[in-house]
Motif scaffolding. Structure first.
Motif, PDB file in Angstrom:
ATOM      1  N   PRO A 177      -2.234  -7.189  14.414  1.00  0.00           N
ATOM      2  CA  PRO A 177      -3.207  -6.797  15.452  1.00  0.00           C
ATOM      3  C   PRO A 177      -2.593  -5.907  16.524  1.00  0.00           C
ATOM      4  O   PRO A 177      -2.574  -6.228  17.712  1.00  0.00           O
ATOM      5  N   VAL A 178      -2.084  -4.776  16.093  1.00  0.00           N
ATOM      6  CA  VAL A 178      -1.453  -3.805  16.978  1.00  0.00           C
ATOM      7  C   VAL A 178      -2.129  -2.463  16.740  1.00  0.00           C
ATOM      8  O   VAL A 178      -2.351  -2.062  15.587  1.00  0.00           O
ATOM      9  N   LYS A 179      -2.470  -1.771  17.787  1.00  0.00           N
ATOM     10  CA  LYS A 179      -3.105  -0.469  17.645  1.00  0.00           C
ATOM     11  C   LYS A 179      -2.040   0.587  17.363  1.00  0.00           C
ATOM     12  O   LYS A 179      -1.127   0.791  18.163  1.00  0.00           O
ATOM     13  N   TRP A 180      -2.148   1.216  16.217  1.00  0.00           N
ATOM     14  CA  TRP A 180      -1.271   2.310  15.851  1.00  0.00           C
ATOM     15  C   TRP A 180      -2.000   3.619  16.105  1.00  0.00           C
ATOM     16  O   TRP A 180      -3.231   3.660  16.157  1.00  0.00           O
ATOM     17  N   SER A 181      -1.251   4.687  16.210  1.00  0.00           N
ATOM     18  CA  SER A 181      -1.890   5.995  16.169  1.00  0.00           C
ATOM     19  C   SER A 181      -2.251   6.267  14.713  1.00  0.00           C
ATOM     20  O   SER A 181      -1.629   5.704  13.792  1.00  0.00           O
ATOM     21  N   PRO A 182      -3.249   7.106  14.453  1.00  0.00           N
ATOM     22  CA  PRO A 182      -3.566   7.437  13.063  1.00  0.00           C
ATOM     23  C   PRO A 182      -2.353   7.987  12.308  1.00  0.00           C
ATOM     24  O   PRO A 182      -2.164   7.677  11.133  1.00  0.00           O
ATOM     25  N   ASP A 183      -1.537   8.766  12.997  1.00  0.00           N
ATOM     26  CA  ASP A 183      -0.344   9.318  12.343  1.00  0.00           C
ATOM     27  C   ASP A 183       0.645   8.217  11.981  1.00  0.00           C
ATOM     28  O   ASP A 183       1.291   8.272  10.930  1.00  0.00           O
ATOM     29  N   GLU A 184       0.788   7.221  12.847  1.00  0.00           N
ATOM     30  CA  GLU A 184       1.694   6.112  12.554  1.00  0.00           C
ATOM     31  C   GLU A 184       1.218   5.326  11.334  1.00  0.00           C
ATOM     32  O   GLU A 184       2.020   4.942  10.475  1.00  0.00           O
ATOM     33  N   ALA A 185      -0.082   5.078  11.266  1.00  0.00           N
ATOM     34  CA  ALA A 185      -0.631   4.352  10.117  1.00  0.00           C
ATOM     35  C   ALA A 185      -0.432   5.143   8.830  1.00  0.00           C
ATOM     36  O   ALA A 185      -0.065   4.585   7.789  1.00  0.00           O
ATOM     37  N   SER A 186      -0.666   6.455   8.905  1.00  0.00           N
ATOM     38  CA  SER A 186      -0.463   7.303   7.738  1.00  0.00           C
ATOM     39  C   SER A 186       0.999   7.300   7.311  1.00  0.00           C
ATOM     40  O   SER A 186       1.318   7.184   6.126  1.00  0.00           O
ATOM     41  N   GLY A 187       1.884   7.402   8.280  1.00  0.00           N
ATOM     42  CA  GLY A 187       3.303   7.406   7.975  1.00  0.00           C
ATOM     43  C   GLY A 187       3.755   6.119   7.319  1.00  0.00           C
ATOM     44  O   GLY A 187       4.609   6.127   6.420  1.00  0.00           O
ATOM     45  N   PHE A 188       3.182   4.999   7.768  1.00  0.00           N
ATOM     46  CA  PHE A 188       3.515   3.709   7.179  1.00  0.00           C
ATOM     47  C   PHE A 188       3.164   3.689   5.693  1.00  0.00           C
ATOM     48  O   PHE A 188       3.962   3.253   4.851  1.00  0.00           O
ATOM     49  N   ILE A 189       1.973   4.178   5.362  1.00  0.00           N
ATOM     50  CA  ILE A 189       1.545   4.190   3.964  1.00  0.00           C
ATOM     51  C   ILE A 189       2.392   5.147   3.136  1.00  0.00           C
ATOM     52  O   ILE A 189       2.818   4.825   2.021  1.00  0.00           O
ATOM     53  N   GLN A 190       2.682   6.322   3.689  1.00  0.00           N
ATOM     54  CA  GLN A 190       3.394   7.335   2.917  1.00  0.00           C
ATOM     55  C   GLN A 190       4.831   6.931   2.598  1.00  0.00           C
ATOM     56  O   GLN A 190       5.393   7.393   1.594  1.00  0.00           O
ATOM     57  N   GLN A 191       5.411   6.057   3.421  1.00  0.00           N
ATOM     58  CA  GLN A 191       6.801   5.679   3.158  1.00  0.00           C
ATOM     59  C   GLN A 191       6.919   4.514   2.168  1.00  0.00           C
ATOM     60  O   GLN A 191       8.016   4.151   1.745  1.00  0.00           O
ATOM     61  N   LEU A 192       5.792   3.919   1.777  1.00  0.00           N
ATOM     62  CA  LEU A 192       5.838   2.820   0.819  1.00  0.00           C
ATOM     63  C   LEU A 192       6.189   3.338  -0.572  1.00  0.00           C
ATOM     64  O   LEU A 192       5.698   4.377  -1.007  1.00  0.00           O
ATOM     65  N   SER A 193       7.002   2.605  -1.272  1.00  0.00           N
ATOM     66  CA  SER A 193       7.282   2.945  -2.665  1.00  0.00           C
ATOM     67  C   SER A 193       6.171   2.362  -3.540  1.00  0.00           C
ATOM     68  O   SER A 193       5.598   1.320  -3.226  1.00  0.00           O
ATOM     69  N   THR A 194       5.845   3.054  -4.630  1.00  0.00           N
ATOM     70  CA  THR A 194       4.796   2.536  -5.515  1.00  0.00           C
ATOM     71  C   THR A 194       5.345   1.389  -6.354  1.00  0.00           C
ATOM     72  O   THR A 194       6.546   1.318  -6.637  1.00  0.00           O
ATOM     73  N   GLN A 195       4.451   0.510  -6.752  1.00  0.00           N
ATOM     74  CA  GLN A 195       4.840  -0.667  -7.519  1.00  0.00           C
ATOM     75  C   GLN A 195       5.028  -0.322  -8.995  1.00  0.00           C
ATOM     76  O   GLN A 195       4.384   0.601  -9.530  1.00  0.00           O
ATOM     77  N   ASP A 196       5.890  -1.083  -9.660  1.00  0.00           N
ATOM     78  CA  ASP A 196       5.997  -0.977 -11.114  1.00  0.00           C
ATOM     79  C   ASP A 196       4.765  -1.629 -11.724  1.00  0.00           C
ATOM     80  O   ASP A 196       4.411  -2.760 -11.393  1.00  0.00           O
ATOM     81  N   LEU A 197       4.094  -0.895 -12.607  1.00  0.00           N
ATOM     82  CA  LEU A 197       2.831  -1.357 -13.173  1.00  0.00           C
ATOM     83  C   LEU A 197       2.943  -1.579 -14.675  1.00  0.00           C
ATOM     84  O   LEU A 197       3.838  -1.053 -15.336  1.00  0.00           O
ATOM     85  N   GLU A 198       2.019  -2.364 -15.178  1.00  0.00           N
ATOM     86  CA  GLU A 198       1.870  -2.561 -16.614  1.00  0.00           C
ATOM     87  C   GLU A 198       0.378  -2.676 -16.917  1.00  0.00           C
ATOM     88  O   GLU A 198      -0.427  -2.931 -16.009  1.00  0.00           O
ATOM     89  N   GLY A 199       0.001  -2.468 -18.175  1.00  0.00           N
ATOM     90  CA  GLY A 199      -1.418  -2.541 -18.491  1.00  0.00           C
ATOM     91  C   GLY A 199      -1.669  -2.583 -19.979  1.00  0.00           C
ATOM     92  O   GLY A 199      -0.760  -2.411 -20.793  1.00  0.00           O
ATOM     93  N   TYR A 200      -2.929  -2.817 -20.321  1.00  0.00           N
ATOM     94  CA  TYR A 200      -3.330  -2.834 -21.718  1.00  0.00           C
ATOM     95  C   TYR A 200      -4.786  -2.396 -21.830  1.00  0.00           C
ATOM     96  O   TYR A 200      -5.567  -2.516 -20.883  1.00  0.00           O
TER      97      TYR A 200
END
Length: 221
Positions: A177-200
């Motif tokens: 519950p902290v107000k981020w700037s839109p740029d901060e929120a975007s930066g947080f998402i962009q620095q995340l690594s993608t997960q290893d996936l599997e499927g069928y």
């Protein structure tokens, strides 16, 4: 994009996994969750994390017609911080959308083949979402959208986009519950690594949002 997913876990597992202290009103497992339907989401109200249902398809508070939600089931994470519909939500209305797999349709010579996909070794996970509350003439809607990103190596042969799947470590941070700037929120998402996936591959039965049940997740043999 993300246009269909599942949530089959027991309620107790969800409460334990996401640190929720109260029962989930109306919880039921689902094999084929589709846009326009209710989706289980988690927010932090400043005191505690709360789980409940929102309608999938964002209706911004300024919208004249709630039907706009059907066009806003996803938001591109790369540009959400710049768009009027999502910019303020990136700052203060971030949520988790709970799932245990999602479907995507792979183009083949014979048509579109549905594939059930999940992070390796995980029975539950959370999409990064945004939410808003819309009120007009006595109607009160809580709605959400799921953020997407460019496909990783696993997803590229299937689709060029994929949902943003938060790591366990980033889930609480995303909804704090902290107000981020839109740029901060975007930066947080962009620095995340993608997960290893599997499927069928699964049956075309899942392609109709009207269909529900174990047939949706049955592997093609």
């Amino acid at each position: 994009m993300c246009g269909r997913y599942t949530l089959l876990a027991e309620e107790a597992e969800i409460l334990r996994e996401f640190g929720i202290g109260q029962p989930i009103k109306g919880y039921e497992p689902r094999y084929n969750i589709a846009p326009g339907q209710k989706v289980l989401s988690v927010i932090h109200d400043g005191q505690q994390k709360r789980a409940g249902y929102m309608k999938w398809g964002l209706v911004p508070r300024w919208a004249d017609d709630p039907k706009i939600g059907y066009k806003m089931i996803n938001a591109r994470s790369e540009t959400a911080h710049e768009k009027p519909s999502f910019k303020t939500l990136m700052s203060r209305k971030r949520c988790l959308v709970i799932a245990d797999s999602f479907y995507e349709w792979k183009k083949t010579k014979s048509g579109k083949q549905p594939v059930r996909i999940s992070p390796k070794g995980k029975s539950l996970f959370a999409f990064a979402g945004l939410w808003d509350r819309w009120e007009k003439e006595g109607e009160d809607l809580f709605t959400c959208t799921i953020l997407t990103q460019e496909a990783n190596d696993f997803m590229q042969p299937i689709h060029d986009r994929m949902p943003v799947i938060l790591t366990e470590q980033s889930q609480d941070h995303w909804i704090e519950p902290v107000k981020w700037s839109p740029d901060e929120a975007s930066g947080f998402i962009q620095q995340l690594s993608t997960q290893d996936l599997e499927g069928y591959e699964v049956s075309e039965y899942v392609s109709s949002a009207k269909n529900e049940g174990e047939e949706c997740i049955k592997p093609i043999t």
